[in-house]
Design a protein around this motif. Structure first.
Motif, short mmCIF file in Angstrom:
data_model
loop_
_atom_site.label_atom_id
_atom_site.label_comp_id
_atom_site.label_asym_id
_atom_site.label_seq_id
_atom_site.Cartn_x
_atom_site.Cartn_y
_atom_site.Cartn_z
N ALA A 136 0.93 -1.19 -0.08
CA ALA A 136 0.05 -0.15 0.18
C ALA A 136 0.88 1.28 -0.09
N LYS A 137 1.85 1.15 0.72
CA LYS A 137 2.92 2.31 0.64
C LYS A 137 3.35 2.64 -0.73
N GLN A 138 3.83 1.49 -1.48
CA GLN A 138 4.24 1.48 -2.69
C GLN A 138 3.16 2.04 -3.75
N GLN A 139 2.04 1.93 -3.51
CA GLN A 139 1.01 2.41 -4.45
C GLN A 139 0.60 3.78 -4.09
N LEU A 140 0.46 4.34 -2.47
CA LEU A 140 0.29 5.47 -2.43
C LEU A 140 1.37 6.41 -2.98
N ARG A 141 2.72 6.16 -2.95
CA ARG A 141 3.79 6.82 -3.35
C ARG A 141 3.63 7.04 -4.92
N ALA A 142 3.45 5.82 -5.69
CA ALA A 142 3.08 5.55 -6.92
C ALA A 142 2.03 6.64 -7.50
N THR A 143 1.12 6.55 -6.81
CA THR A 143 -0.18 7.66 -6.88
C THR A 143 0.13 8.95 -6.92
N GLN A 144 0.82 9.33 -5.99
CA GLN A 144 1.20 11.04 -6.00
C GLN A 144 2.23 11.31 -6.94
N GLN A 145 3.28 10.31 -7.25
CA GLN A 145 4.14 10.57 -8.02
C GLN A 145 3.42 10.86 -9.27
N THR A 146 2.51 10.01 -9.66
CA THR A 146 1.67 10.21 -11.06
C THR A 146 1.07 11.73 -11.12
N ILE A 147 0.41 11.93 -9.93
CA ILE A 147 -0.43 12.93 -9.80
C ILE A 147 0.52 14.21 -10.28
N ALA A 148 1.58 14.34 -9.34
CA ALA A 148 2.50 15.44 -9.77
C ALA A 148 2.97 15.64 -11.03
N SER A 149 3.33 14.47 -11.68
CA SER A 149 3.69 14.38 -13.14
C SER A 149 2.46 14.98 -14.08
N CYS A 150 1.41 14.55 -13.86
CA CYS A 150 0.21 14.99 -14.59
C CYS A 150 0.01 16.40 -14.56
N LEU A 151 0.22 16.89 -13.40
CA LEU A 151 -0.13 18.32 -12.98
C LEU A 151 0.92 19.27 -13.55
N CYS A 152 2.09 18.81 -13.53
CA CYS A 152 3.37 19.64 -13.61
C CYS A 152 3.48 19.66 -15.34
N THR A 153 2.99 18.81 -15.80
CA THR A 153 3.03 18.58 -17.39
C THR A 153 1.76 18.82 -18.09
N ASN A 154 0.87 19.34 -17.43
CA ASN A 154 -0.58 19.91 -17.95
C ASN A 154 -1.30 18.85 -18.68
N LEU A 155 -1.29 17.44 -18.33
CA LEU A 155 -1.66 16.48 -18.93
C LEU A 155 -3.29 16.39 -18.70
N ILE A 156 -3.83 17.13 -17.86
CA ILE A 156 -5.40 17.28 -17.73
C ILE A 156 -5.80 18.40 -18.64
N ILE A 157 -6.81 18.04 -19.55
CA ILE A 157 -7.09 18.75 -20.55
C ILE A 157 -8.82 18.85 -20.38
N SER A 158 -9.22 20.19 -20.84
CA SER A 158 -10.83 20.19 -20.94
C SER A 158 -11.29 19.66 -22.16
N GLN A 159 -12.17 18.96 -22.05
CA GLN A 159 -12.90 18.21 -23.28
C GLN A 159 -14.24 18.93 -23.46
N GLY A 160 -14.62 20.06 -22.78
CA GLY A 160 -16.04 20.61 -22.88
C GLY A 160 -16.76 20.25 -21.55
N PRO A 161 -17.52 19.17 -21.75
CA PRO A 161 -18.47 18.89 -20.60
C PRO A 161 -17.57 17.91 -19.44
N PHE A 162 -16.40 17.45 -19.79
CA PHE A 162 -15.45 16.89 -18.84
C PHE A 162 -14.05 16.93 -18.92
N LEU A 163 -13.16 16.65 -18.01
CA LEU A 163 -11.84 16.76 -17.97
C LEU A 163 -11.45 15.30 -18.74
N TYR A 164 -10.32 15.38 -19.39
CA TYR A 164 -9.48 14.18 -19.73
C TYR A 164 -8.14 14.08 -19.61
#
Length: 521
Positions: free
Chosen positions: A374-402
């Protein structure tokens, strides 16, 4: 687990049969299974346990065991199943008389008579339609009170054991873990969680009074369940406080720890609490006792200053003897990690058995192994979140984010599993809402995709409802995914019990998303 109303009378019928337990791969279902296993063992009921991860496995298992399956319903049972016509109405029937018939060659008096009759007929049909719609709303409202996200299966099974005066402390703990799993995975509202915690708290008090005079109450082998207000920090008693703060969604999102400013705010927070970094970065069990005595109160006070008003939550803990203590959320994270373990030498069934065994007090070594995963999973989750936010991987498709994870992303195969991807998606959406300044985007749901099989060219896709205070936790993406796939002939597989998780051919992703945008706009 597919349980909505497992009555005492039904269980009495089951006792005379050999039982087949089809158990879904989630923590709440595992806890319900443990309670039923204990009841069956108590009553010497033979049973076969069949783990299933999706509809295909359920169908296969059903066909393999169909000769053993019987319908355990008496003929005089009133199942209160609504009639087809009470729920569905043919559109052709409504439109059959909507057009005007040709009046050529008719006398004016005949036309007037026919027109009057049509007006009366249409008025009656509109009245019948309104009555049908009102009746349908009432039926659907009654059924929605028992949707899967509304009540923990483990709590239902514990209620059954309690009704028969066969409830044990182990069963109560499994009910607590099942409820906590639904809260951790955002399947129930905060109000529902607090209400059910109150119900379980009364059971805990009852069991405590029942066992307080027993000789083993202070023995090395005793088991003690306690209600308490504890910190909203994942696994902190089995980790360092610093690691827990950095890898808990609630604190990581509010500090914005993916940024340098967020890291600085964390240092300011620890300084305000009065905790030296040397103490915070070592294992919690090794911290000075003087610091741990008032740690909860100190952290809560500082958290309020930093805008975190919900740092302490109502929860339960369990002690095994004098050494082993776990919060209910610790067990949820550990069991979830065992079920979706990335270890290559384990099959889905092996992982299921490992997770099921970890819920027994005789297998604490497996539970501790689950905590490490579980510790490994939580670490991987936060590292992936940081990567997605810092590289602007979240884009708006209009009615939802992708957001789409690319092949080659660290730990990407971990997030091809449905529960892991759903956990990542929920935490990513919470972090994005705390980070973005776009007010409209704060109210949008999220669709996330991760590679599933490079050889087959498939991805796993999950839909997450908007992150709002008024959210009722209902997820509309299941039906939306079906409609988008049908309209574009996209090659999808709706195999998961959670309808908001699908498998999709990567080649069809573009047209599938276009249809989803059009459908939800």
């Amino acid at each position: 687990m597919f349980v909505s109303d497992f009555r005492k009378e039904f269980y009495e019928v089951v006792q005379s049969q050999r039982v087949l337990l089809f158990v879904a791969s989630d923590v709440d279902a595992l806890c319900a299974c443990k309670i039923l296993q204990a009841l069956f063992q108590c009553d010497h009921v033979p049973y076969t346990l069949v783990p299933v991860s999706g509809w295909q496995e359920l169908e296969t298992a059903f066909l393999e065991h169909k000769e053993q399956i019987k319908l355990l319903i008496k003929q005089d049972d009133d199942l209160e199943v609504p009639a087809y016509d009470d729920l569905f109405r043919d559109e052709e029937e409504d439109e059959e008389h909507s057009g005007n018939e040709s009046d050529e060659g008719s006398e004016p008096s005949e036309k007037r008579t026919r027109l009057e009759e049509e007006i009366v007929e249409r008025t009656m049909k509109r009245r019948q339609r309104r009555e049908w719609e009102a009746r349908r709303r009432d039926i659907l409202f009654d059924y929605e009170q028992y949707e899967y996200h509304g009540t923990s299966s483990a709590m239902l099974m514990f209620d059954l054991a309690w009704m028969m005066s066969k409830d044990l402390s182990d069963m109560l703990w499994w009910a607590i873990v099942g409820l906590t799993d639904q809260w951790v995975q955002d399947k129930i509202t905060q109000m529902k969680y607090v209400t059910d915690v109150g119900v379980l708290q009364r059971h805990v008090s009852r069991h405590s009074h029942r066992h307080q005079d027993e000789e083993h109450a202070l023995s090395v082998d005793c088991m003690r369940i306690s209600f308490e207000y504890d910190l909203r920090l994942a696994l902190y008693q089995h980790w360092s406080l610093h690691d827990s703060l950095c890898n808990t969604c609630y604190t990581a999102a509010r500090f914005k720890l993916w940024s340098l400013h967020g890291q600085k705010r964390l240092q300011e927070f620890l300084a305000d609490v009065g905790l030296p970094l040397k103490q915070v970065k070592q294992k919690f069990q090794s911290m000075d006792i003087s610091l741990k005595e008032n740690l909860r109160e100190m952290i809560e006070e500082s958290a309020n200053k930093f805008g975190m008003k919900d740092m302490r939550i109502q929860t339960f803990s369990i002690h095994f003897g004098f050494k082993h203590k776990f919060l209910a959320s610790d067990v949820v994270f550990a069991t979830m990690a065992l079920m979706e373990s990335p270890e290559k030498d384990g099959s889905g069934t092996d992982n299921f058995i490992q997770a099921l065994d970890s819920l027994s007090r005789s297998n604490l070594d497996k539970l501790y192994h689950g905590l490490e995963l579980a510790k490994q999973q939580l670490r991987a989750t936060q590292q992936t979140i940081a990567s997605c936010l810092c590289t602007n991987l979240i884009i708006s498709q209009g009615p939802f984010l992708y957001c789409s994870l690319m092949e080659g992303t660290p730990d990407v195969m971990l997030f091809s599993k449905p529960a892991s991807l759903s956990l990542l998606s929920r935490h990513l959406l919470k972090s994005f809402v705390c980070w973005t300044k776009n007010r409209r985007c704060k109210l949008l749901p999220l669709v996330m995709a991760a590679p599933l099989s490079v050889e087959q060219g498939t991805v796993t896709m999950v839909g997450i409802p908007p992150e709002t205070d008024s959210s009722d936790k209902k997820n509309f993406f299941g039906r939306a995914f079906e409609k988008a796939a049908e309209s574009t002939n996209s090659r999808t597989m709706h195999n998961h019990f959670d309808l908001s998780v699908i498998e999709l051919k990567a080649e069809d992703r573009s047209k599938f998303l276009d249809a989803l945008v059009s459908l939800l706009s």
